[in-house]
Scaffold this active site. Structure first.
Site, PDB file in Angstrom:
ATOM      1  N   LYS A   1       1.641  -0.438   2.920  1.00 33.98           N
ATOM      2  CA  LYS A   1       1.998   0.972   3.053  1.00 33.98           C
ATOM      3  C   LYS A   1       3.510   1.205   3.092  1.00 33.98           C
ATOM      4  O   LYS A   1       3.998   2.252   2.671  1.00 33.98           O
ATOM      5  CB  LYS A   1       1.358   1.558   4.313  1.00 33.98           C
ATOM      6  CG  LYS A   1      -0.163   1.605   4.296  1.00 33.98           C
ATOM      7  CD  LYS A   1      -0.693   2.606   3.281  1.00 33.98           C
ATOM      8  CE  LYS A   1      -2.192   2.784   3.416  1.00 33.98           C
ATOM      9  NZ  LYS A   1      -2.737   3.758   2.430  1.00 33.98           N
TER      10      LYS A   1
ATOM     11  N   GLU B   1      -0.280  11.607   7.208  1.00 36.40           N
ATOM     12  CA  GLU B   1      -1.624  11.426   7.748  1.00 36.40           C
ATOM     13  C   GLU B   1      -1.894   9.933   7.791  1.00 36.40           C
ATOM     14  O   GLU B   1      -1.246   9.151   7.096  1.00 36.40           O
ATOM     15  CB  GLU B   1      -2.662  12.144   6.883  1.00 36.40           C
ATOM     16  CG  GLU B   1      -3.196  11.334   5.707  1.00 36.40           C
ATOM     17  CD  GLU B   1      -2.150  10.964   4.663  1.00 36.40           C
ATOM     18  OE1 GLU B   1      -2.211   9.817   4.146  1.00 36.40           O
ATOM     19  OE2 GLU B   1      -1.274  11.788   4.357  1.00 36.40           O
TER      20      GLU B   1
ATOM     21  N   SER C   1      -4.164  -6.615   1.674  1.00 33.91           N
ATOM     22  CA  SER C   1      -3.316  -5.431   1.822  1.00 33.91           C
ATOM     23  C   SER C   1      -2.727  -5.263   3.210  1.00 33.91           C
ATOM     24  O   SER C   1      -1.731  -4.557   3.381  1.00 33.91           O
ATOM     25  CB  SER C   1      -4.116  -4.175   1.447  1.00 33.91           C
ATOM     26  OG  SER C   1      -5.306  -4.097   2.214  1.00 33.91           O
TER      27      SER C   1
END
Length: 398
Positions: free
Chosen positions: A99, A121, A386
């Site tokens: 991210k 969010e 991830s």
């Protein structure tokens, strides 16, 4: 005022100038947000083609995030599955997930647009942590919306966001998960259009799906170089990535989308089973509709309302999917699998016991595909890990 660009942004994804991937995509937003979307699109296409922007982005990825992340050949997984299994270690990034790649790029864009407040969010909390991190780095105000259910099950990440100075707002509407957090963030943006909405996944109105994929494309760019160094070939036989909205998968697939030699395998969350009514397997059972500013596939009830999703994984607990994946799943460019909660938990345990790596629950869904597909000996398979599993330890132990 965005300067007139002297370079042209090259579309790598199968998207037109209006943000459509075949029938999916577009920008379906309230009138109050249309100027924001137009300004964002203009700024993104300008700065994505700007050498100075790229230089700063690359420097922060290297010196602050810790890229490139390793491409690790997992010998005990190779032995178990009879193929050459490589793990792209996005879990080793600063903040513990992929991210941060998009958060860095988006925050740099926000600064150049003169923004001082970021709205975000988050579901699993990794995007919220990444947003809070870059806001601390760049001296910006940060408000993160998070479903109350996810606040409870991802409490370590809530504490990290607060430590970094972000305001975390629990959302109690709906089933209090990612869908509801996105709704609340979009409402904040409508109320405060001078803020910058930092979307964490490849969803939402154009240009967000393309922009997020572009900033995440560093994953596949590195993968090409690392595979060439380690195998003598710049492409694998298959890439496996989990998909909720599609941010990590869009980055892992990006430079291979038009390469017919590479199987692109997207794994979504089946929850308790795709026919159980407790699932988030959007590409498997979803129907066309508009969700969060984009035409895509989404789970719907009998009357066309957005159905509440379910997954043990907060980051995959979303009723839609990004328009890129809606399009690629229907054209066959992406193979779609669905892994249940139990299969993801078993895959996490396998990786931990065989390789000493504890993955995020989201990544565990991708790893679960190794039990579902028979690869030929000698085939090269990359699984995108991830995120790391620190945030999920309570769930694993339970």
């Amino acid at each position: 005022m965005i300067p007139v660009t002297t370079t042209t942004f090259k579309h790598i994804l199968p998207v037109n100038d209006n943000g459509f991937y075949g029938p999916f995509g577009g920008a379906f937003v309230p009138d109050v947000l249309k100027p924001n979307i137009d300004n964002l699109r203009e700024a993104f296409y300008h700065y994505a083609s700007d050498p100075e922007f790229k230089t700063e982005f690359d420097r922060l990825l290297r010196d602050y995030v810790g890229r490139p992340t390793p491409l690790y050949r997992a010998p005990r997984l190779c032995e178990r599955y009879g193929a050459e299994i490589y793990l792209k270690r996005e879990d080793l990034n600063h903040t513990g997930a992929h991210k941060i790649n998009n958060a860095i790029g988006s925050a740099l864009l926000a600064k150049r647009m003169g923004k001082t407040r970021i709205i975000a969010e988050t579901g699993a909390g990794q995007h919220g942590v990444a947003a809070a991190t870059v806001c601390a780095l760049m001296g910006m105000e940060c408000t993160v919306y998070m479903g109350a259910t996810d606040v409870e099950r991802q409490l370590p990440n809530v504490k990290r966001m607060e430590m970094l100075g972000a305001k975390v707002v629990p959302v109690t509407s709906g089933n209090s998960t990612l869908k509801d957090a996105v709704n609340a963030a979009l409402q904040d943006w409508c109320d405060n259009p001078d803020s910058f909405y930092l979307i964490g996944s490849a969803v939402g109105p154009h240009p967000y799906p393309e922009m997020v994929a572009h900033f995440q494309s560093v994953i596949s760019e590195e993968m090409q170089k690392q595979l060439l160094e380690q195998t003598g070939r710049a492409y694998p036989d298959a890439i496996i990535a989990c998909v909720g909205g599609g941010s990590n998968a869009s980055g892992a697939f990006y430079h291979f989308i038009d390469d017919s030699r590479v199987r692109l395998i997207a794994v979504e969350a089946a929850g308790l089973g795709t026919e159980s009514g407790m699932t988030a397997a959007t590409m498997t059972i979803g129907q066309e509709g508009i969700l969060h500013g984009s035409r895509t596939l989404l789970m719907q009830g009998d009357n066309g309302e957005v159905a509440d999703p379910y997954s043990i994984s907060a980051g995959l607990d979303y009723p839609g999917v990004g328009p890129l994946f809606a399009y690629m799943s229907q054209t066959g460019q992406t193979e779609v699998l669905a892994a249940t909660d139990a299969e993801a938990l078993a895959a996490a345990r396998t990786l931990a016991r065989l390789e000493g790596i504890i993955p995020a629950l989201e990544s565990s869904h991708a790893l679960a595909a190794l039990e579902k597909i028979r690869f030929e000996p000698g085939q090269t398979v990359v699984v995108n890990v991830s995120g790391r599993g620190d945030k999920d330890m309570d769930t694993y132990l339970q």
